[in-house]
Design a protein around this motif. Structure first.
Motif, short mmCIF file in Angstrom:
data_model
loop_
_atom_site.label_atom_id
_atom_site.label_comp_id
_atom_site.label_asym_id
_atom_site.label_seq_id
_atom_site.Cartn_x
_atom_site.Cartn_y
_atom_site.Cartn_z
N ALA A 1 -37.69 72.68 -22.68
CA ALA A 1 -37.91 72.22 -24.40
C ALA A 1 -38.80 70.98 -24.00
O ALA A 1 -39.48 70.39 -24.80
CB ALA A 1 -36.94 72.39 -25.06
N LEU A 2 -37.93 70.05 -23.01
CA LEU A 2 -38.46 68.69 -22.92
C LEU A 2 -39.68 68.64 -22.48
O LEU A 2 -40.52 67.84 -22.71
CB LEU A 2 -37.29 67.95 -22.09
CG LEU A 2 -36.03 67.46 -22.58
CD1 LEU A 2 -35.15 67.02 -21.61
CD2 LEU A 2 -36.02 66.47 -23.87
N ASP B 1 -42.17 69.35 -25.12
CA ASP B 1 -42.48 68.15 -25.76
C ASP B 1 -43.21 67.00 -25.33
O ASP B 1 -44.10 66.66 -25.82
CB ASP B 1 -40.92 67.34 -26.15
CG ASP B 1 -40.12 68.31 -27.14
OD1 ASP B 1 -40.60 69.04 -27.75
OD2 ASP B 1 -38.88 67.94 -27.16
N GLU B 2 -43.08 67.05 -24.06
CA GLU B 2 -43.98 66.10 -23.16
C GLU B 2 -45.56 66.74 -23.28
O GLU B 2 -46.31 65.99 -23.53
CB GLU B 2 -43.46 65.95 -21.91
CG GLU B 2 -44.36 65.19 -20.76
CD GLU B 2 -44.30 63.54 -21.41
OE1 GLU B 2 -43.53 63.27 -22.24
OE2 GLU B 2 -45.42 62.99 -21.13
N ARG C 1 -46.86 65.93 -26.72
CA ARG C 1 -46.84 64.42 -27.04
C ARG C 1 -48.30 64.04 -27.42
O ARG C 1 -48.95 64.00 -26.51
CB ARG C 1 -46.02 63.80 -26.15
CG ARG C 1 -45.23 62.85 -26.75
CD ARG C 1 -44.38 61.72 -25.64
NE ARG C 1 -45.72 61.24 -25.01
CZ ARG C 1 -45.45 60.36 -23.75
NH1 ARG C 1 -44.38 59.93 -23.59
NH2 ARG C 1 -46.37 59.81 -23.10
N VAL D 1 -44.70 76.18 -24.28
CA VAL D 1 -44.53 75.31 -25.45
C VAL D 1 -44.15 76.47 -26.43
O VAL D 1 -43.20 76.48 -27.32
CB VAL D 1 -45.80 74.96 -26.04
CG1 VAL D 1 -45.72 74.07 -27.29
CG2 VAL D 1 -46.08 73.74 -24.91
N ALA E 1 -41.59 75.80 -30.00
CA ALA E 1 -42.25 74.63 -30.35
C ALA E 1 -42.88 74.99 -31.70
O ALA E 1 -43.48 74.29 -32.26
CB ALA E 1 -43.31 74.25 -29.29
N LEU F 1 -40.27 73.34 -33.63
CA LEU F 1 -39.51 72.11 -33.20
C LEU F 1 -40.46 70.98 -32.28
O LEU F 1 -41.09 69.99 -33.01
CB LEU F 1 -38.54 72.38 -32.28
CG LEU F 1 -37.30 73.29 -32.65
CD1 LEU F 1 -36.42 73.62 -31.72
CD2 LEU F 1 -36.63 72.43 -33.87
N GLY F 2 -41.31 71.41 -31.28
CA GLY F 2 -41.88 70.83 -30.67
C GLY F 2 -43.26 70.30 -31.38
O GLY F 2 -43.60 69.02 -31.22
N ALA F 3 -43.83 71.24 -31.82
CA ALA F 3 -45.16 71.03 -32.57
C ALA F 3 -44.73 70.70 -33.98
O ALA F 3 -45.94 70.46 -34.68
CB ALA F 3 -46.05 72.05 -32.45
N SER F 4 -43.64 70.28 -34.36
CA SER F 4 -43.47 70.08 -35.83
C SER F 4 -44.26 68.84 -36.37
O SER F 4 -44.47 68.82 -37.44
CB SER F 4 -42.03 70.25 -36.54
OG SER F 4 -41.29 69.06 -36.01
#
Lengths: 188, 188
Positions: free
Chosen positions: B52-53, B56-57, B60, B88, B93, B96-99
């Motif tokens: 998940a991290l 996110d990267e 980003r 992703v 995501a 979460l990631g792309a929110s």
DNA sequence: ACCTGAACACCGTTCAAGT
DNA sequence: ACCTGAACACCGTTCAAGT
């Protein structure tokens, strides 16, 4: 004669539906069939192929009279089994498993339209399944934490959202048809 | 002081990009950092969190001035690293990631429009990455077997297809705006 | 044709112990 | 705080051998 290839696929789908994708190991499939793990390799060359066969089975028989009902049927098929959307997506059913559906849709809305509808349907189904699962576990995404949303209400909301998305895409396709003035079935 | 959490993420992304998702094991990450596997658990609670991290990267800093450029930037980010779209997407995501990107897009085309564009973009990127990978290996899907299509030509074709899909969705959204006669930024 | 049994080279994760 | 070393309960896949 003991087990057939279809027995393996059915057993594997059983494990998928009751335990989820993360427990889908060849060894688990084997215990479901009461057989040694190595026996599976007589029916299937490897795990990847077995997952693809499962994906084909999930998506088999999807059809309908108009684009909306085809997309709804596809989404329902993906949602009808635990982690179905993930399995079909990962098995690269974008080109293979769902390609029967794709050519079917293409006859109604053209290649580009079919692809757009399918990619949206897959993504929306995957997202729906993820959210419903998170809701069951209780891992709520904070925005709906306080709101006492029943699973049924959430599912209904996501289905409505899906229908709206499909409507948006079809509306967009309609403007393209106006632009060049042709019906898809007339092109060649 | 030896390694930081960011070192772990960077090393993991390195393994992902050079070897692919299927070789992304905690043990591989560990050798990339010249460390024992158990050492990773000082920086991250489990593999899922680390993925998940990484997601996110990857996502980003995605942004842009209009919906088209935001979606293009997102797609480019997903394609910029091996198996990026899969990572992703699997890290859910979608919510979460792309929110961050989602709320950003929502300000321009509304919630439903943002979701439709994002789901399409994810699906298309995933499909693109799968096809490009298949082409590299030589596992051609028969329809393009005979056609001597260079990787660059295929990539260009898929990018053009993506742009057309985005255009279809935006055209559909435009008809909705006409219907209720409001601009998104005026609603509430 | 279908399966067993044993083996090989891997996994994620935990936990006491070191510095 | 960051890491090692050893262990536990798993993986996918191969292959000789059985019936």
């Amino acid at each position: 004669m003991r087990n057939t290839r279809d027995d393996v696929i059915v057993a594997a789908l059983g494990v998928l539906d009751t335990h989820g994708l993360e427990f889908c190991s060849m060894r688990r499939f084997a215990v479901a069939l009461d057989v040694q793990p190595s026996a599976l390799y007589h029916h299937v060359p490897n795990k990847q192929t077995l997952l693809a066969l499962m994906a084909d089975e999930i998506v088999r028989g999807v059809g309908g009279d108009d684009p909306v009902s085809v997309c709804r049927a596809l989404r329902n098929a993906l949602l009808s089994i635990r982690d179905g959307a993930d399995v079909v997506a990962t098995a690269s059913a974008f080109r293979l498993g769902a390609s029967a559906v794709e050519t079917y849709l293409a006859g109604m809305v053209g290649d580009e339209g079919a692809r757009t509808l399918l990619l949206y349907t897959f993504g929306q189904a995957q997202s729906t399944q993820t959210q419903l699962q998170a809701h069951e576990i209780g891992a709520l995404p904070a925005e709906v934490a306080a709101s006492e949303l029943t699973p049924e209400a959430l599912e209904a909301e996501l289905t409505t959202s899906f229908d709206r998305g499909i409507a948006i895409i079809l509306a967009g396709l309609a403007t393209q048809h106006e632009a060049d003035g042709t019906d898809e079935r007339e092109k060649r």
